[in-house]
Design an enzyme around this catalytic site. Structure first.
Site, short mmCIF file in Angstrom:
data_model
loop_
_atom_site.label_atom_id
_atom_site.label_comp_id
_atom_site.label_asym_id
_atom_site.label_seq_id
_atom_site.Cartn_x
_atom_site.Cartn_y
_atom_site.Cartn_z
N SER A 256 1.19 -1.11 0.02
CA SER A 256 -0.51 0.27 -0.07
C SER A 256 0.88 1.29 -0.09
CB SER A 256 -1.32 -0.31 1.20
OG SER A 256 -2.44 0.36 0.93
N HIS A 397 -7.57 -5.33 0.28
CA HIS A 397 -6.56 -4.97 0.44
C HIS A 397 -5.67 -5.56 1.83
CE1 HIS A 397 -4.42 -1.66 0.27
NE2 HIS A 397 -4.00 -0.82 0.75
C1 GTR Z 1 -5.79 4.55 1.42
C2 GTR Z 1 -4.98 5.33 0.13
C3 GTR Z 1 -4.54 4.72 -0.74
C4 GTR Z 1 -3.13 3.21 0.74
C5 GTR Z 1 -4.09 2.82 1.39
C6 GTR Z 1 -2.86 2.24 2.84
O1 GTR Z 1 -6.14 5.58 2.62
O2 GTR Z 1 -6.03 6.14 -0.55
O3 GTR Z 1 -3.66 4.97 -1.47
O4 GTR Z 1 -1.94 3.77 0.37
O5 GTR Z 1 -4.68 4.16 2.67
O6 GTR Z 1 -1.85 2.70 2.53
O7 GTR Z 1 -3.14 1.92 3.34
#
Ligand code: GTR
Length: 418
Positions: A256, A397
């Site tokens: 991420s 995610h």
């Molecule tokens: C989210 C962001 C993403 C990603 C994520 C993370 O809120 O929009 O781009 O970076 O966080 O790092 O878990």
């Protein structure tokens, strides 16, 4: 008519009070049309056709990313000092030796420092290759081992994870362990090195004064992603000195926001042998020009401390960016690069990550490598292991054992000792 007028007036008032909520596009038909900049065309329009010319283009691209996205990395070479604080030769029930190393990031004794934790497999015949990744909750969060020194740095409050008044409590031990199959990695013959990303830049809008930035530069342009990427390189500086690690076989991995930093680190620092992006999404592996999931506007609005000021000027004109994210991937060439997506992580635009990897391939090919061998997006759980590797897995995610297994298989294939 009167009601309509009143309605409009009220609407305008509400708009002025709170901007319309961001509605991400998840419809492939509405992604829009775009033309990607060609990584193999120099700024003056001439074509790059040889490896020597690519070196010049590479320098141009690094500068374009620094100026338009990530900010300029200071060139000041800081004098690092390494101090081994702790050694446990019997970690993971005897599988590994675990060490904690304080990396003093400037010459000042009371200057900024990062705490690096390193696992080295006890069963080894020589120097081992290693994975380097930052953690989100402090070194003590990646494993429940009570001997791991607890991080004392600022953290985002999270009662469930044991973060109270911005500090970690005992309850936070091992909260991230699910994402760190350290035993498995060590058993496959790799070392694991990690540090808390907040040691470099506390991840909030006002983190800058307490980050490493004021210690290194007066340049307002450098920001969190740049500082985290810099931290990766300083950790590698340490690994180069470590007698148990083969620093020529270090894979930098990031999930991420850490994936965005890992890509920028790998693009700038050619000592990283492999670069792995896990669900890095917008301003990471995913193409910026595709309007799908998170956008440049949205990321700059939610996280103004991540990128530089100029990047924000592209919020509403992303097609005018002089670069796109396939070019950050191309900057890894000819080194092995792995891009991982998750099917339920549509916010990160899995297709945009795949297409970006595909669009980086011509640079790999110019340098005599195969790039990404799949021309179509592979199905779920069908990893591709060409010089650019790619998979999309089921689920959200996250970083899962499935992801790590593929990273290990990819590293086995590309880092095997000759
Ligand atoms: C989210 C962001 C993403 C990603 C994520 C993370 O809120 O929009 O781009 O970076 O966080 O790092 O878990």
């Amino acid at each position: 008519m009167k009601t309509l007028f009143l309605g409009l007036l009220l609407g305008a008032f509400v708009c002025a009070q709170s901007p319309a909520p961001f509605v991400p596009n998840y419809d492939e038909a509405k992604v829009g049309t775009y033309t990607l900049p060609d990584p193999l065309t120099m700024n003056d329009g001439s074509k790059v056709t040889t490896a020597q010319q690519w070196r010049k283009r590479r320098a141009e691209l690094l500068q374009l990313f620094a100026e338009n996205v990530y900010g300029r990395t200071p060139t000041t070479k800081s004098k690092l000092r390494f101090e081994e604080k702790l050694r446990d030769a019997n970690a993971l029930n005897g599988l590994a030796t675990r060490r904690e190393i304080t990396v003093h990031l400037t010459a000042k004794a009371d200057g900024p420092k990062m705490n690096l934790m390193l696992y080295v497999p006890n069963k080894r015949t020589g120097r081992v290759p290693a994975f380097l990744a930052m953690n989100y909750g402090g070194n003590h969060a990646v494993h429940a081992d009570p001997k791991i020194t607890m991080a004392t740095a600022w953290m985002r409050d999270n009662k469930d994870n044991g973060i109270v008044n911005h500090r970690a409590t005992e309850k936070s031990r091992g909260v991230e362990a699910r994402r760190w199959p350290i035993e498995m990695i060590v058993q496959r013959g790799y070392g694991v090195a990690t540090f808390y990303y907040g040691d470099l830049f506390p991840d909030h809008n006002d983190g800058r004064p307490n980050s490493i930035i004021p210690h290194l530069t007066k340049d307002e342009d450098w920001n969190a992603i740049g500082a985290w990427a810099w931290g990766f390189s300083r950790a590698l500086d340490y690994l180069e000195r470590d007698k148990d690690i083969d620093a020529k076989r270090v894979a930098v991995m990031g999930h991420s926001r850490h994936g965005k930093a890992a890509l920028w680190a790998g693009a700038q620092d050619e000592r990283f042998a492999i670069v792995i992006s896990n669900d890095s999404g917008e301003s990471g592996a995913a193409l910026a020009r595709r309007n799908f999931g998170e956008t440049v506007w949205r990321i700059n609005t939610s996280f103004p401390h991540w990128f530089n000021a100029k990047y924000k000027t592209y919020n509403d004109r992303v097609n005018e960016l002089p670069v796109d994210q396939h070019e950050i991937l191309a900057l890894i060439a000819p080194r092995p690069l792995y891009v991982a997506s998750a099917v339920e992580d549509q916010w990160a635009d899995p297709r945009g990550e795949f297409l970006s990897a595909l669009a980086a391939s011509p640079v790999y090919k110019l340098l005599g490598k195969d790039g990404l061998s799949a021309m179509q997006m592979p199905g779920i759980h069908q990893p591709v292991f060409s010089t650019i590797g790619y998979h999309i897995r089921a689920g959200i995610h996250d970083v899962t054992n499935y992801d790590w297994e593929q990273f290990l298989n990819f590293a086995d294939r590309h880092l095997r000792q000759t």
